[in-house]
Design a protein around this motif. Structure first.
Motif, PDB file in Angstrom:
ATOM      1  N   SER A 120     -15.777  30.827  -8.248  1.00  0.00           N
ATOM      2  CA  SER A 120     -16.256  29.965  -7.272  1.00  0.00           C
ATOM      3  C   SER A 120     -15.357  29.327  -6.177  1.00  0.00           C
ATOM      4  O   SER A 120     -14.896  28.568  -5.896  1.00  0.00           O
ATOM      5  CB  SER A 120     -16.255  28.529  -8.157  1.00  0.00           C
ATOM      6  OG  SER A 120     -17.000  27.701  -7.471  1.00  0.00           O
ATOM      7  N   SER A 121     -15.105  30.579  -5.310  1.00  0.00           N
ATOM      8  CA  SER A 121     -14.120  30.425  -4.117  1.00  0.00           C
ATOM      9  C   SER A 121     -14.671  31.490  -3.112  1.00  0.00           C
ATOM     10  O   SER A 121     -15.356  32.326  -3.279  1.00  0.00           O
ATOM     11  CB  SER A 121     -12.892  30.927  -4.344  1.00  0.00           C
ATOM     12  OG  SER A 121     -12.200  29.965  -5.289  1.00  0.00           O
ATOM     13  N   TYR A 122     -14.631  31.195  -1.889  1.00  0.00           N
ATOM     14  CA  TYR A 122     -14.731  32.168  -0.764  1.00  0.00           C
ATOM     15  C   TYR A 122     -13.287  32.766  -0.701  1.00  0.00           C
ATOM     16  O   TYR A 122     -12.243  32.081  -0.842  1.00  0.00           O
ATOM     17  CB  TYR A 122     -14.865  31.077   0.523  1.00  0.00           C
ATOM     18  CG  TYR A 122     -16.324  30.882   0.591  1.00  0.00           C
ATOM     19  CD1 TYR A 122     -16.976  31.655   1.302  1.00  0.00           C
ATOM     20  CD2 TYR A 122     -16.770  29.407   0.734  1.00  0.00           C
ATOM     21  CE1 TYR A 122     -18.565  31.580   1.663  1.00  0.00           C
ATOM     22  CE2 TYR A 122     -18.045  29.274   1.011  1.00  0.00           C
ATOM     23  CZ  TYR A 122     -18.997  30.425   1.273  1.00  0.00           C
ATOM     24  OH  TYR A 122     -20.329  29.982   1.815  1.00  0.00           O
ATOM     25  N   MET A 123     -13.438  33.928  -0.154  1.00  0.00           N
ATOM     26  CA  MET A 123     -12.376  34.740   0.260  1.00  0.00           C
ATOM     27  C   MET A 123     -12.295  35.292   1.613  1.00  0.00           C
ATOM     28  O   MET A 123     -13.320  36.047   2.035  1.00  0.00           O
ATOM     29  CB  MET A 123     -12.049  35.881  -0.645  1.00  0.00           C
ATOM     30  CG  MET A 123     -11.943  35.656  -1.822  1.00  0.00           C
ATOM     31  SD  MET A 123     -11.249  37.063  -3.290  1.00  0.00           S
ATOM     32  CE  MET A 123     -11.336  35.978  -4.849  1.00  0.00           C
ATOM     33  N   VAL A 124     -11.541  34.898   2.649  1.00  0.00           N
ATOM     34  CA  VAL A 124     -11.634  35.306   3.997  1.00  0.00           C
ATOM     35  C   VAL A 124     -10.555  36.419   4.223  1.00  0.00           C
ATOM     36  O   VAL A 124      -9.459  36.752   3.688  1.00  0.00           O
ATOM     37  CB  VAL A 124     -10.957  34.129   4.820  1.00  0.00           C
ATOM     38  CG1 VAL A 124     -10.680  34.633   6.168  1.00  0.00           C
ATOM     39  CG2 VAL A 124     -11.609  32.567   4.559  1.00  0.00           C
ATOM     40  N   TRP A 125     -11.227  37.538   4.876  1.00  0.00           N
ATOM     41  CA  TRP A 125     -10.575  38.869   5.081  1.00  0.00           C
ATOM     42  C   TRP A 125     -11.041  39.361   6.369  1.00  0.00           C
ATOM     43  O   TRP A 125     -11.177  38.622   7.109  1.00  0.00           O
ATOM     44  CB  TRP A 125     -11.017  39.846   3.810  1.00  0.00           C
ATOM     45  CG  TRP A 125     -12.531  39.791   3.639  1.00  0.00           C
ATOM     46  CD1 TRP A 125     -13.552  38.762   3.036  1.00  0.00           C
ATOM     47  CD2 TRP A 125     -13.437  40.709   4.196  1.00  0.00           C
ATOM     48  NE1 TRP A 125     -14.778  39.393   3.046  1.00  0.00           N
ATOM     49  CE2 TRP A 125     -14.970  40.332   3.804  1.00  0.00           C
ATOM     50  CE3 TRP A 125     -13.410  41.996   4.848  1.00  0.00           C
ATOM     51  CZ2 TRP A 125     -15.884  41.152   4.112  1.00  0.00           C
ATOM     52  CZ3 TRP A 125     -14.520  42.697   5.415  1.00  0.00           C
ATOM     53  CH2 TRP A 125     -15.794  42.286   4.903  1.00  0.00           C
ATOM     54  N   GLU A 126     -11.055  40.425   6.651  1.00  0.00           N
ATOM     55  CA  GLU A 126     -11.167  41.054   7.791  1.00  0.00           C
ATOM     56  C   GLU A 126     -10.544  40.411   8.943  1.00  0.00           C
ATOM     57  O   GLU A 126     -10.818  39.380   9.580  1.00  0.00           O
ATOM     58  CB  GLU A 126     -12.988  41.394   8.210  1.00  0.00           C
ATOM     59  CG  GLU A 126     -13.088  41.897   9.526  1.00  0.00           C
ATOM     60  CD  GLU A 126     -14.486  42.237   9.796  1.00  0.00           C
ATOM     61  OE1 GLU A 126     -14.853  41.896  10.723  1.00  0.00           O
ATOM     62  OE2 GLU A 126     -15.120  42.705   9.079  1.00  0.00           O
ATOM     63  N   ASN A 127      -9.275  40.865   9.518  1.00  0.00           N
ATOM     64  CA  ASN A 127      -8.485  40.509  10.329  1.00  0.00           C
ATOM     65  C   ASN A 127      -7.452  39.340   9.713  1.00  0.00           C
ATOM     66  O   ASN A 127      -6.444  39.137  10.507  1.00  0.00           O
ATOM     67  CB  ASN A 127      -9.241  39.885  11.476  1.00  0.00           C
ATOM     68  CG  ASN A 127      -9.588  41.075  12.315  1.00  0.00           C
ATOM     69  OD1 ASN A 127      -8.906  42.173  12.302  1.00  0.00           O
ATOM     70  ND2 ASN A 127     -10.892  40.799  12.905  1.00  0.00           N
TER      71      ASN A 127
END
Length: 322
Positions: free
Chosen positions: A268-275
């Motif tokens: 139940s989380s967002y994961m921020v990636w790409e850069n």
């Protein structure tokens, strides 16, 4: 009873925005009605009305990025700005006191008919029209429009007040409604602040986190849904899979970072990636360093800053909010 708004009910004549004038938020020959002004380039009546706005605004809807001249790093270039090619301005209005204070947007029928279904009754009452609007930050607003026969106008309600509050809109600010060529089940909504100079320096803290070891060593920032929902769109599936959310972030050195956020249902989380890894490396961030996300109502991007766990290594523009 409610009626879904869709392509079958649209009576709009599509007017493609010219790329050279799209940043002005005007359009070509949509009608003027009652208290309303609309379309690009503006007719004489609109031009007279808009002359009262600050010259610094340049008739530019506030979804436009004001940092077109920023130099971006090769690893985090901006996406090509083709958005204006996929939208058609169908309505524009300078907000009245009533639109703001009574928390409902009034659109005269002669203007609404260009992009709304004709009013119809069911068992003696006018049907509600359900609307889906997406703002410049990709947030979706579900609203309802009811027809008032006495004033011969549509009234937009349900979440209109939340939209006003989210972007601190005031009387004489201008709103723009566009038809979205990529999705005929929704409209796009943007705004243009009357007093740009009064809010240009204001930003609001929307998220703060002390980085964990996982955020640093696994090269992705984890944001629990209960926090992310304050500034990111609700997770949505397409063909059974959650869609990516594009994030544009400006750091304290005015460098733009294009990142993506993926939603993971199991945690139940967002994961921020790409850069995200490049941002970590550039500023040598470590576990327990603090990152801060800010929002400015007039920007299309978020602002990102950090505070080092060891103060002597802080960046020169550390945030002071707590």
């Amino acid at each position: 009873m409610s009626e879904k708004w869709g392509s079958a009910s649209l009576l709009v004549k599509k007017r493609r925005l010219d790329g050279s004038s799209s940043s002005s938020g005007s359009a070509s020959d949509i009608k003027q009605g009652g208290e309303v002004a609309m379309e690009d380039p503006p007719p004489t009546e609109i031009a007279d009305t808009l002359n009262s706005l600050s010259a610094s605004l340049e008739n530019k809807p506030r979804n436009q990025d004001n940092n077109d001249n920023d130099e971006d790093d090769d690893d985090c270039d901006d996406d090509d700005d083709d958005d204006d090619d996929a939208k058609f301005l169908v309505y524009r209005k300078s907000l009245t006191q009533d639109d703001v204070l009574y928390h409902r947007l009034v659109i005269p029928l002669e203007d609404a008919i260009e992009f709304m279904p004709e009013p119809s009754k069911y068992k003696g009452k006018y049907k509600l029209t359900e609307l889906k609007l997406m703002d410049h930050k990709k947030r979706t607003w579900n609203m309802k429009a009811s027809f008032d026969e006495l004033s011969s106008s549509y009234f937009f309600s349900e979440n209109w007040d939340k939209y006003l509050n989210k972007y601190k809109l005031e009387p004489e600010d201008v709103i723009f409604l566009y038809e979205d060529a990529s999705d005929d089940k929704r409209l796009l909504i943007e705004f243009h602040k009357r007093k740009l100079h009064n809010i240009n320096a204001r930003k609001f803290l929307v998220y703060k986190k002390s980085l964990t070891r996982d955020d640093v060593f696994y090269r992705r920032l984890v944001i629990p849904l209960e926090d992310a929902v304050e500034f990111l769109p609700k997770p949505a599936k397409y063909r059974g899979r959650y869609e990516f959310t594009e994030l544009k972030l400006m750091d304290h050195e005015k460098q733009m970072w294009n990142m993506r956020a993926s939603f993971y249902e199991e945690c139940s989380s967002y994961m921020v990636w790409e850069n995200w890894d490049k941002y970590l490396n550039k500023y040598e961030l470590e576990p327990e360093d603090v990152i801060l996300f800010y929002e400015n109502p007039i920007d299309t991007h978020f602002h990102i800053e950090f505070q080092k766990r060891k103060p002597e290594r802080n960046n020169p523009k550390d945030a002071t909010d707590s």
